[in-house]
Design an enzyme around this catalytic site. Structure first.
Site, short mmCIF file in Angstrom:
data_model
loop_
_atom_site.label_atom_id
_atom_site.label_comp_id
_atom_site.label_asym_id
_atom_site.label_seq_id
_atom_site.Cartn_x
_atom_site.Cartn_y
_atom_site.Cartn_z
N CYS A 45 42.11 45.53 38.95
CA CYS A 45 42.18 44.39 39.43
C CYS A 45 41.35 43.10 39.41
CB CYS A 45 42.02 45.00 41.23
SG CYS A 45 43.11 46.35 41.88
C1 BEZ Z 1 41.31 49.21 39.20
O1 BEZ Z 1 41.29 48.00 39.43
O2 BEZ Z 1 40.51 49.55 38.13
C2 BEZ Z 1 41.71 50.45 39.94
C3 BEZ Z 1 41.92 50.35 41.09
C4 BEZ Z 1 42.31 51.44 42.14
C5 BEZ Z 1 42.49 52.57 41.49
C6 BEZ Z 1 42.24 52.82 39.92
C7 BEZ Z 1 41.86 51.72 39.24
#
Ligand code: BEZ
Length: 212
Positions: A45
């Site tokens: 994210c």
């Molecule tokens: C991420 O942004 O890396 C992420 C967010 C939620 C679950 C898995 C990965």
């Protein structure tokens, strides 16, 4: 029933990092990208919001506003935004909705309970000036999106909303486009003065008309 292409994008009021907004007022008469991410302070994210910040000028050139959403609260968004700016060498200039009560997530079907019962998946909607949904993509939490592809689709949508054309597989800006089969050859010659290349009666190309 989940949202489908051509549906009216639901309006909402929300608290964001840029203050309270009404979605339709925020969009004005331009285009919009509404996209959700699962959670603040997560790695993929962080790269996604950073990438969108770096591409914001490209979206603006296309008269397209950006709005990010997650169910995390506003104070978390503010703190995380500092990390995004620091680690991705950017300045996040678009609002991030604090959708604590999941109003936006539920309106847009951004929670997929078999993926996560609480967090939003990576949903993205392109909304046209008529407030209709023009594009929907959904990615899992583990895969960051390709926002150049979103720009490419917006180019195609803006072109096809202006001219009787569609864009072929892997089309990129300035590539030839396809003349709508609804236009006969005689009319096509007038409408597309740059010329026409007929491969089959239903597959006719013309150089890309101007967008600006
Ligand atoms: C991420 O942004 O890396 C992420 C967010 C939620 C679950 C898995 C990965």
């Amino acid at each position: 029933m989940s949202l489908q292409l051509g549906d009216t994008a639901p309006d909402f009021n929300a608290e964001t990092t840029e203050g309270k907004i009404n979605f339709y007022e925020f969009l004005g008469d331009g285009w919009g990208v509404l996209f959700s991410h699962p959670a603040d302070f997560t790695p993929v994210c962080t790269t996604e919001l950073g990438r969108m910040a770096l591409l914001q000028k490209e979206f603006s050139k296309r008269n397209t506003k950006i709005l990010a959403v997650s169910v995390d609260p506003l104070d978390s968004h503010f703190a995380w935004r500092n990390d995004i700016n620091e680690t991705q060498n950017c300045t996040v200039g678009f609002p991030i909705v604090a959708d604590k009560d999941k109003t936006v997530a539920n309106l847009y079907g951004m929670i997929h309970p078999n993926a996560s019962t609480t967090a939003t998946v990576r949903s993205l909607f392109v909304i046209g000036p008529d407030k209709k949904v023009k594009l929907m993509i959904v990615y899992p939490a583990s895969t960051g999106r390709n926002f150049n592809e979103v720009l490419r689709v917006i180019d195609s949508l803006q072109l096809t909303s202006k001219y009787s054309v569609s864009t072929p597989a892997d089309w990129n800006y300035e590539d030839d486009v396809i003349i709508s089969p609804a236009i006969n050859n005689e009319d096509a010659k007038v409408k597309f003065p740059k010329g026409m290349r007929e491969v089959k009666p239903y597959l006719r190309y013309t150089p890309q008309p101007e967008l600006a």
